[in-house]
Scaffold this active site. Structure first.
Site, PDB file in Angstrom:
ATOM      1  N   TYR A  65       0.841  -1.197   0.000  1.00  0.00           N
ATOM      2  CA  TYR A  65       0.000   0.000   0.000  1.00  0.00           C
ATOM      3  C   TYR A  65       0.877   1.247   0.000  1.00  0.00           C
ATOM      4  O   TYR A  65       1.916   1.265   0.662  1.00  0.00           O
ATOM      5  CB  TYR A  65      -0.876   0.048   1.246  1.00  0.00           C
ATOM      6  CG  TYR A  65      -1.952  -1.011   1.313  1.00  0.00           C
ATOM      7  CD1 TYR A  65      -1.675  -2.259   1.847  1.00  0.00           C
ATOM      8  CD2 TYR A  65      -3.245  -0.754   0.870  1.00  0.00           C
ATOM      9  CE1 TYR A  65      -2.656  -3.229   1.934  1.00  0.00           C
ATOM     10  CE2 TYR A  65      -4.232  -1.726   0.960  1.00  0.00           C
ATOM     11  CZ  TYR A  65      -3.923  -2.953   1.483  1.00  0.00           C
ATOM     12  OH  TYR A  65      -4.901  -3.905   1.571  1.00  0.00           O
ATOM     13  N   HIS A 117      -5.895   2.391  -1.596  1.00  0.00           N
ATOM     14  CA  HIS A 117      -5.847   1.082  -2.246  1.00  0.00           C
ATOM     15  C   HIS A 117      -4.397   0.636  -2.390  1.00  0.00           C
ATOM     16  O   HIS A 117      -3.494   1.463  -2.453  1.00  0.00           O
ATOM     17  CB  HIS A 117      -6.472   1.171  -3.637  1.00  0.00           C
ATOM     18  CG  HIS A 117      -7.950   1.322  -3.611  1.00  0.00           C
ATOM     19  ND1 HIS A 117      -8.791   0.339  -3.156  1.00  0.00           N
ATOM     20  CD2 HIS A 117      -8.749   2.366  -3.966  1.00  0.00           C
ATOM     21  CE1 HIS A 117     -10.046   0.756  -3.252  1.00  0.00           C
ATOM     22  NE2 HIS A 117     -10.045   1.980  -3.728  1.00  0.00           N
ATOM     23  N   LYS A 124      -4.087  -3.573 -10.066  1.00  0.00           N
ATOM     24  CA  LYS A 124      -2.820  -3.617  -9.339  1.00  0.00           C
ATOM     25  C   LYS A 124      -1.772  -4.170 -10.291  1.00  0.00           C
ATOM     26  O   LYS A 124      -2.102  -4.804 -11.286  1.00  0.00           O
ATOM     27  CB  LYS A 124      -2.920  -4.544  -8.132  1.00  0.00           C
ATOM     28  CG  LYS A 124      -3.954  -4.114  -7.115  1.00  0.00           C
ATOM     29  CD  LYS A 124      -3.977  -5.042  -5.959  1.00  0.00           C
ATOM     30  CE  LYS A 124      -5.241  -4.917  -5.158  1.00  0.00           C
ATOM     31  NZ  LYS A 124      -5.816  -3.597  -5.057  1.00  0.00           N
TER      32      LYS A 124
END
Lengths: 317, 450
Positions: free
Chosen positions: A252, A260, A292
């Site tokens: 993070y 997020h 991601k």
């Protein structure tokens, strides 16, 4: 939160798992040390859901290793820190319990009296009328009995006013069967006088390992995970559990409460570790679908270094 | 803020996890990562579950903008406030128990509340041995470590630890040393095969309302569900068997006659073409046995597998009787995700060997009938219950009494394949994060696609 940073946080270890019970410690860990852990306990006032959980905070083993190596925390062998209470300690505890109960009962009593006072004006009229009715009925019954030839003296006199019956006496702990008071189950053992963590505290991982309290990391893969965790943490990232995203960690940019994660990290224990093409496809697919990037973290134990590669779909066509 | 709160009600209770805001496709994958928003958690004792909050992409440089820092601080303090809530229960609803570390059980001395309809079991224990020579046994309610720990953690039970109490009038009302929740965690986990992973799974499911019991009884006094019925072997008396042997030629003749399709008495196509349709052709060509019933030959490791069924799981809607639990709705394996690799074929095979076949999924209903349970398959009446005469001449009855049953609609093969013939749930726990997986045994041999 930042009252005394120099104080080391006590991690209570049992069964090779480290817990944090103190909410202040938990807040310090999060704000000062960027360590989040996982909340696992039932919230007492919201006990039928799993979205919000409470203490204890369970730390990842990598977090424990990092905190102890950085001298930010110490390990407490929790089962041995709870010693047998002495008679005087038990007596004191029980006396405190009884007095707290008494205070509660007295408070309830006072509150009830106040309520009665406020409702008296309403009910006084009704009570008076009911009393009159009862008196009339009793008088009629007596007159009937006398008429039938009974001795007026042997008959019961009018009963004393009913509404003057005493309310719950604040006598003992029991305080009458109807007395309601609150019982508190202590969360932390520091509330108990006989909890003595000082005697079972270990300041280094080596001491804890010798004592059989803590054994992580013991394999190459575990050492690699600790090294990767520490390296990313030192770069200022917050780290979370990555199992829901098919990795070892989530990385993070800030506190996971508000941000997020950007990366899903998998740890590979040596630079020569083989990765199958299928894994790259799977990581790329999952990472892209969850916005991601996947992070391959290779640990070189000889050089004590971690190298990183990220996978993203190139997005041609 | 209040409009963000939603009141959970009884009808939607089991689907609490799905009560999150309906995510559009873009968001759906990121939602697991989207942590709970503690600022929306009410501090008063109100059963309201707030929706999950929004998160930012990343903090602005130099530790976030002023607004970001403010919002973060608010979230953190809201979380700390919620965590500080004490376990305070009315004296009228709290239960009491005494924890006995030597037998790893908590003896319930005051049982209050609904929990004990599904938790605890009664055990006959010798009461106060040593005082008199005649040891009396008395039944008492005992809790397993996970049950005791769960109740203590909820604040529903106060637990004493068994110690030698000193005779003192001031210790009246105490059954031992008081235990904190922390102490309960330190002392109860690790007893009676309970690991932290197993406790996490237990508490998670209990919080959702499931009834969770052990699969392997930890002691003889622990009531468990009857073992699963394996394919029933018809058992009949020796006479019936003799008759059956004698009658079998006639029976065979009769079945042949009955199988004959009398509407098309001269249908000879099958004989002429030597069964040359695709399924039978493929069947004839197969020389390796297929299907899950075929014997399984793989050298397995000697050591104990971590994949053992540990918990039996009952849905909240299943009628549950503590003293004689019914067959479980789910069988649950709990593994530590950090140390346990994927189950091997042999491990899965062993698991499925002891599990029953699940009912095939019912046909999908067009009309909106929410949560209509799948009707259980009707069990054929066991032959032993029928009168002897009927048992002997069942071949004669079968055609007469059961009026040509309409052939059951063939279920959608894909739904059946997806569900699997047998099913086991595996909970993989990584440091407090639980993932539940469902492993089904595919029955591909039942649905040849040709």
């Amino acid at each position: 939160m930042g009252e005394d940073i120099s104080r080391k946080i006590e991690l209570r270890v049992s069964n090779h798992k480290a817990y944090v019970w103190d909410v202040n410690d938990l807040a310090t860990l999060r704000a000062e040390h960027h360590i989040c852990g996982v909340l696992t306990g039932t919230l007492p006032h919201l006990s039928q859901q799993n979205v919000f959980l409470g203490v204890p905070l369970v730390l990842l083993p990598e977090e424990v290793v990092l905190l102890v190596r950085k001298q930010l925390a110490v390990l407490v062998d929790d089962p041995n820190a709870h010693r047998q209470p002495s008679p005087s300690e038990l007596l004191r505890w029980n006396a405190e319990r009884i007095s707290s109960t008494k205070i509660q009962l007295a408070a309830t009593e006072a509150k009830e009296a106040q309520q009665r006072e406020s409702t008296r004006t309403m009910s006084e009229e009704a009570m008076r009328k009911r009393k009159q009715r009862e008196e009339k009925r009793a008088a009629a019954a007596r007159a009937k009995a006398i008429a039938e030839g009974a001795d007026p003296d042997s008959l019961p006199a009018e009963s004393p006013a009913m509404e003057e019956r005493p309310n719950t006496p604040p006598g003992g702990v029991a305080g009458g069967p109807s007395a309601v008071y609150a019982v508190t189950v202590p969360a932390e053992s520091t509330e108990l006088e006989w909890y003595s963590p000082q005697s079972a505290t270990y300041t280094t991982l080596e001491d804890a390992k010798v004592a059989g309290v803590w054994s992580y990391p013991s394999t190459l893969h575990e050492r690699a995970k600790c090294a990767v965790f520490q390296d990313l943490w030192e770069k200022g990232h917050f780290m979370g559990v990555g199992i829901k995203f098919g990795g070892d960690f989530l990385v993070y940019p800030g506190d996971p409460l508000r941000y997020h994660s950007h990366f899903v990290a998998t740890v590979h224990e040596s630079p020569e570790f083989a990765i199958r093409p299928m894994e790259i496809v799977a990581h790329g697919r999952l990472g892209t679908a969850t916005k991601k990037a996947h992070l391959l973290c290779g640990y070189d134990e000889g050089k004590q270094e971690v190298s990183y590669y990220s996978i993203e779909w190139a997005g041609f066509g | 803020m209040d409009d963000n709160l939603e009141h959970p009600h009884a009808s939607s209770k089991p689907s609490l996890a799905q009560d999150r805001p309906p995510e559009d496709d873009e968001q759906s994958s990121a939602d697991e990562d989207e942590g709970p928003d503690w600022t929306k958690l009410p501090t008063v004792a109100r059963p309201i579950i707030p929706k999950r909050g929004e998160k930012d992409f990343e903090p602005k440089t130099s530790g976030g903008s002023g607004l970001q820092r403010h919002v973060l601080d608010r979230a953190r303090s809201a979380m700390a406030d919620a965590l500080r809530a004490t376990r305070t229960t009315s004296s009228k609803t709290i239960s009491y128990a005494v924890w006995h570390p030597d037998i790893a059980r908590a003896n319930v001395t005051v049982a209050r509340g609904i929990h004990f309809t599904t938790m605890g079991h009664s055990v006959a224990r010798a009461s106060a041995p040593g005082k008199n020579d005649d040891v009396k046994t008395a039944k008492r309610l005992e809790l397993l470590p996970e049950e005791a720990l769960y109740l203590v953690e909820r604040g529903a039970m106060f637990c004493w630890k068994e110690i030698d109490l000193y005779e003192d009038p001031n210790l009246e009302g105490m059954d031992g040393a008081p235990m904190s929740v922390q102490q309960a965690f330190a002392e109860m986990i690790g007893k009676e095969d309970l690991t932290l992973e197993k406790y996490h799974v237990y508490a998670y499911l209990r919080r959702l309302g499931y009834v969770v019991t052990r699969t392997q009884p930890p002691s003889d006094a622990y009531p468990v569900a009857a073992p699963f019925k394996m394919p029933p072997v018809p058992r009949s008396s020796i006479w019936a068997r003799c008759f059956a042997v004698l009658l079998s030629p006639f029976r065979r003749l009769l079945t042949m006659l009955r199988r004959r399709d009398w509407w098309r008495p001269v249908y000879l196509g099958r004989r002429l073409h030597h069964n040359l349709n695709n399924p039978s052709l493929f069947r004839a060509l197969r020389f390796l046995p297929s299907g899950n019933d075929a014997p399984f030959r793989i050298k397995r490791k000697e050591e104990d597998s971590p994949y053992q069924i540990f918990y039996n799981l009952y849905k909240p809607s299943t009628p549950f009787k503590k003293t004689s639990p019914p067959a479980p709705d789910f069988s649950l394996v709990v593994v530590n995700a950090r140390t346990t690799p994927m189950p091997t074929l042999a491990e899965l095979h062993d698991l499925f060997e002891i599990l029953p076949e699940v009912a095939p999924p019912g046909p999908r209903r067009r009309t909106a009938q929410p949560n209509k349970p799948v009707p259980p398959i009707e069990k054929p009446q066991p032959a032993a219950n029928l009168p002897l005469f009927r048992r002997l001449f069942s071949w004669a009855y079968s055609g007469v009494l059961t009026p040509a049953p309409t052939p059951p609609r063939r279920p959608n093969p894909f739904a059946v394949l997806k569900q699997g013939k047998k099913m086991v749930v595996i909970a993989a726990v990584d440091a407090g994060t639980i993932s539940f997986f469902r492993f089904g045994q595919g029955a591909f041999e039942d649905f040849p696609m040709n």
